[in-house]
Design a protein around this motif. Sequence first.
Motif, PDB file in Angstrom:
ATOM      1  N   PHE A 154      53.369  42.752  18.037  1.00 37.58           N
ATOM      2  CA  PHE A 154      52.574  43.786  18.715  1.00 37.58           C
ATOM      3  C   PHE A 154      51.269  43.179  19.230  1.00 37.58           C
ATOM      4  O   PHE A 154      50.884  43.365  20.387  1.00 37.58           O
ATOM      5  N   TYR A 155      50.599  42.422  18.364  1.00 42.76           N
ATOM      6  CA  TYR A 155      49.343  41.787  18.776  1.00 42.76           C
ATOM      7  C   TYR A 155      49.596  40.700  19.801  1.00 42.76           C
ATOM      8  O   TYR A 155      48.771  40.457  20.695  1.00 42.76           O
ATOM      9  N   PHE A 156      50.749  40.038  19.687  1.00 45.25           N
ATOM     10  CA  PHE A 156      51.148  39.032  20.669  1.00 45.25           C
ATOM     11  C   PHE A 156      51.274  39.667  22.052  1.00 45.25           C
ATOM     12  O   PHE A 156      50.795  39.115  23.054  1.00 45.25           O
ATOM     13  N   SER A 157      51.912  40.843  22.137  1.00 48.60           N
ATOM     14  CA  SER A 157      52.104  41.513  23.429  1.00 48.60           C
ATOM     15  C   SER A 157      50.774  41.926  24.034  1.00 48.60           C
ATOM     16  O   SER A 157      50.591  41.871  25.252  1.00 48.60           O
ATOM     17  N   ILE A 158      49.818  42.328  23.178  1.00 47.38           N
ATOM     18  CA  ILE A 158      48.480  42.675  23.658  1.00 47.38           C
ATOM     19  C   ILE A 158      47.862  41.481  24.380  1.00 47.38           C
ATOM     20  O   ILE A 158      47.290  41.608  25.471  1.00 47.38           O
ATOM     21  N   ASN A 159      47.978  40.317  23.776  1.00 41.17           N
ATOM     22  CA  ASN A 159      47.327  39.135  24.333  1.00 41.17           C
ATOM     23  C   ASN A 159      48.060  38.564  25.538  1.00 41.17           C
ATOM     24  O   ASN A 159      47.436  37.923  26.386  1.00 41.17           O
ATOM     25  N   ILE A 160      49.371  38.796  25.635  1.00 44.27           N
ATOM     26  CA  ILE A 160      50.073  38.424  26.865  1.00 44.27           C
ATOM     27  C   ILE A 160      49.512  39.228  28.029  1.00 44.27           C
ATOM     28  O   ILE A 160      49.224  38.686  29.110  1.00 44.27           O
ATOM     29  N   GLY A 161      49.359  40.531  27.816  1.00 41.56           N
ATOM     30  CA  GLY A 161      48.764  41.374  28.857  1.00 41.56           C
ATOM     31  C   GLY A 161      47.346  40.964  29.181  1.00 41.56           C
ATOM     32  O   GLY A 161      46.932  40.947  30.340  1.00 41.56           O
ATOM     33  N   ALA A 162      46.572  40.624  28.128  1.00 46.86           N
ATOM     34  CA  ALA A 162      45.183  40.212  28.342  1.00 46.86           C
ATOM     35  C   ALA A 162      45.104  38.904  29.125  1.00 46.86           C
ATOM     36  O   ALA A 162      44.191  38.711  29.942  1.00 46.86           O
ATOM     37  N   LEU A 163      46.050  37.997  28.883  1.00 50.02           N
ATOM     38  CA  LEU A 163      46.066  36.715  29.606  1.00 50.02           C
ATOM     39  C   LEU A 163      46.300  36.936  31.091  1.00 50.02           C
ATOM     40  O   LEU A 163      45.613  36.353  31.942  1.00 50.02           O
ATOM     41  N   VAL A 164      47.265  37.788  31.412  1.00 53.27           N
ATOM     42  CA  VAL A 164      47.538  38.100  32.825  1.00 53.27           C
ATOM     43  C   VAL A 164      46.337  38.805  33.437  1.00 53.27           C
ATOM     44  O   VAL A 164      45.934  38.537  34.571  1.00 53.27           O
ATOM     45  N   SER A 165      45.733  39.718  32.656  1.00 61.63           N
ATOM     46  CA  SER A 165      44.585  40.477  33.156  1.00 61.63           C
ATOM     47  C   SER A 165      43.403  39.574  33.477  1.00 61.63           C
ATOM     48  O   SER A 165      42.760  39.718  34.517  1.00 61.63           O
ATOM     49  N   SER A 166      43.116  38.631  32.550  1.00 61.64           N
ATOM     50  CA  SER A 166      41.928  37.788  32.725  1.00 61.64           C
ATOM     51  C   SER A 166      42.144  36.653  33.709  1.00 61.64           C
ATOM     52  O   SER A 166      41.199  35.926  34.019  1.00 61.64           O
ATOM     53  N   SER A 167      43.347  36.478  34.198  1.00 59.22           N
ATOM     54  CA  SER A 167      43.618  35.399  35.164  1.00 59.22           C
ATOM     55  C   SER A 167      44.108  35.971  36.497  1.00 59.22           C
ATOM     56  O   SER A 167      43.347  36.053  37.476  1.00 59.22           O
ATOM     57  N   LEU A 168      45.344  36.415  36.556  1.00 51.34           N
ATOM     58  CA  LEU A 168      45.948  36.852  37.817  1.00 51.34           C
ATOM     59  C   LEU A 168      45.247  38.075  38.390  1.00 51.34           C
ATOM     60  O   LEU A 168      44.891  38.102  39.578  1.00 51.34           O
ATOM     61  N   ILE A 169      45.046  39.110  37.568  1.00 51.23           N
ATOM     62  CA  ILE A 169      44.446  40.351  38.070  1.00 51.23           C
ATOM     63  C   ILE A 169      43.009  40.121  38.519  1.00 51.23           C
ATOM     64  O   ILE A 169      42.574  40.652  39.551  1.00 51.23           O
ATOM     65  N   VAL A 170      42.259  39.321  37.738  1.00 45.12           N
ATOM     66  CA  VAL A 170      40.876  39.011  38.136  1.00 45.12           C
ATOM     67  C   VAL A 170      40.860  38.271  39.464  1.00 45.12           C
ATOM     68  O   VAL A 170      40.025  38.548  40.342  1.00 45.12           O
ATOM     69  N   TRP A 171      41.798  37.329  39.655  1.00 46.02           N
ATOM     70  CA  TRP A 171      41.865  36.584  40.913  1.00 46.02           C
ATOM     71  C   TRP A 171      42.167  37.531  42.073  1.00 46.02           C
ATOM     72  O   TRP A 171      41.560  37.418  43.160  1.00 46.02           O
ATOM     73  N   ILE A 172      43.091  38.475  41.875  1.00 47.34           N
ATOM     74  CA  ILE A 172      43.428  39.444  42.920  1.00 47.34           C
ATOM     75  C   ILE A 172      42.222  40.300  43.263  1.00 47.34           C
ATOM     76  O   ILE A 172      41.928  40.557  44.436  1.00 47.34           O
ATOM     77  N   GLN A 173      41.487  40.752  42.245  1.00 49.33           N
ATOM     78  CA  GLN A 173      40.308  41.592  42.501  1.00 49.33           C
ATOM     79  C   GLN A 173      39.241  40.835  43.289  1.00 49.33           C
ATOM     80  O   GLN A 173      38.589  41.401  44.165  1.00 49.33           O
ATOM     81  N   GLU A 174      39.076  39.555  42.974  1.00 42.89           N
ATOM     82  CA  GLU A 174      38.047  38.764  43.641  1.00 42.89           C
ATOM     83  C   GLU A 174      38.457  38.350  45.048  1.00 42.89           C
ATOM     84  O   GLU A 174      37.608  38.264  45.947  1.00 42.89           O
ATOM     85  N   ASN A 175      39.744  38.092  45.259  1.00 44.19           N
ATOM     86  CA  ASN A 175      40.188  37.519  46.532  1.00 44.19           C
ATOM     87  C   ASN A 175      40.957  38.481  47.436  1.00 44.19           C
ATOM     88  O   ASN A 175      41.062  38.237  48.628  1.00 44.19           O
ATOM     89  N   ARG A 176      41.530  39.538  46.874  1.00 45.80           N
ATOM     90  CA  ARG A 176      42.315  40.466  47.685  1.00 45.80           C
ATOM     91  C   ARG A 176      41.780  41.897  47.662  1.00 45.80           C
ATOM     92  O   ARG A 176      42.349  42.781  48.296  1.00 45.80           O
TER      93      ARG A 176
END
Length: 534
Positions: A154-176
């Motif tokens: 359960f905690y593992f799944s939280i951090n998988i989502g957090a990893l995508v959030s802090s990398s891919l989603i942040v990049w999309i917000q900044e660049n797209r």
Amino acid sequence: MGSVDDDSSLVEQGLLQDEESRRYTGDGSVDFKGRPVLKENTGNWRACPFILGKHSFFHLFSYALHNLFCSFYIYGMCTLTLSASVPALKPAECVGSICPSATPSQYAVFFFGLYMIALGTGGIKPCVSSFGADQFDDTDSQERIKKGSFFNWFYFSINIGALVSSSLIVWIQENRGWGLGFGIPALFMGLAIGSFFIGTPLYRFQKPGGSPLTRMCQVVVASFQKRNLAVPEDSSLLYETPEKTSAIEGSRKLGHSDELRCLDRAAVVSEAESKTGNYSNPWRLCTVTQVEELKILIRMFPVWATGIIFAAVYAQMSTLFVEQGTMMDTTIGSFSIPPASLSTFDVISVIFWVPVYDRVIVPIARKFTGKERGFTELQRMGIGLFISILCMSAAAVVEIVRLQLAKELDLVDKPVAVPLSIFWQIPQYFLLGAAEVFTFVGQLEFFYDQSPDAMRSLCSALSLLTTSLGNYLSSFILTVVTYLTTQGGKPGWIPNNLNEGHLDNFFWLLAGLSLLNMLVYIVAAKRYKQKKAT
């Protein structure tokens, strides 16, 4: 001869009934239609992907999700997406360095979305881990082991989502753009909620037991009203329902404990109640199980309180660790690393440690301790508290090296970065991730397993409360330290220019507080008495 045949028939019938009962869960869980559930068709790991998947998608936007409150959350996400996409709902574009302010209505839409998300988060996050753990039968030894693994993944799944959030989603917000950056999580959130409901036939549900806060108030009121009555030495004389099941829906009976006997008065049957036979007013007479619910919460309090210091240590990841990183060399060739992005190493550390703990450490520990989960929840949390001391010590050592280099290069009076690679911070992030896996996941296990059956979501919420209180405590300590160390015109430990400060002293202070906190925790853990569920 006939009696022998009859006895044999009764034995066979009993064996058949026993075999039939083993096919069903023994913890009172039911399906979505309220019927007893077959183990082979429901719950277990087959139900968890729908729950873990939903929670992982939830973390594409932020940290935290369950049913009515899902709608609040998705409304908030959609509102934020609209506020960042629709021209009428967002401020006008900047002209050069001049950026027009948002209008009151634009602010209103934006904050409405945020508050809807906050409301959804508050209703969802305490329920998800409890609901997932409910898919495993407490009365089945094999499923109890799997339940321990559930909290890890359960905690593992939280951090998988957090990893995508802090990398891919942040990049999309900044660049797209922010509209797309909010829209993608909103879309996945909708898909996650849909998949969650698709799994409904597989879920095991615990019957709701009513308001735990009301039951606790009833115990306090009833014990106060009977403050002049003597508590019998024989606990069997205290009031409890004669049935096997508890009077509290969805809860097993709890055995009597000897501490906090003043609360036992709530379960003392008075002469008037004995004469009339009227035991129906819970504000005057409570069952032993109801009294024990409140006792359990009180026993949990010292263990719960020690989690606040740990949460204050954890808060440094997004505050002073970042400040420390800004005064270090953040470049690799022509590429500059944002100091805040180093928190990704904490997430990676958690993703690394969860499978190592679940697949390597637990089986080894199980051979030595003989315990189903390798360690008890209290042992696991204690290990995490020890690692948090190492984390703060590592941060302090890095700061000592950084300040020494600043002194050697005559940079003490200059608010510039010291040529020390920011990757020196990786050990402290890695240790913090390991501490999380032991302490935060241990807290989830502890507050679920030790809470009364009908109070699991409440106790999960209490465990999450340590995070917010830890942040407040971190701010309070920082304020006090700043006030005390800036007396007499001194720059203090944490000035704007960290090169002339002593951030290392602050980290040593937190390490010392963590050590003291761990010693208090050891005393509390040794005194803690496990709940006795019948």
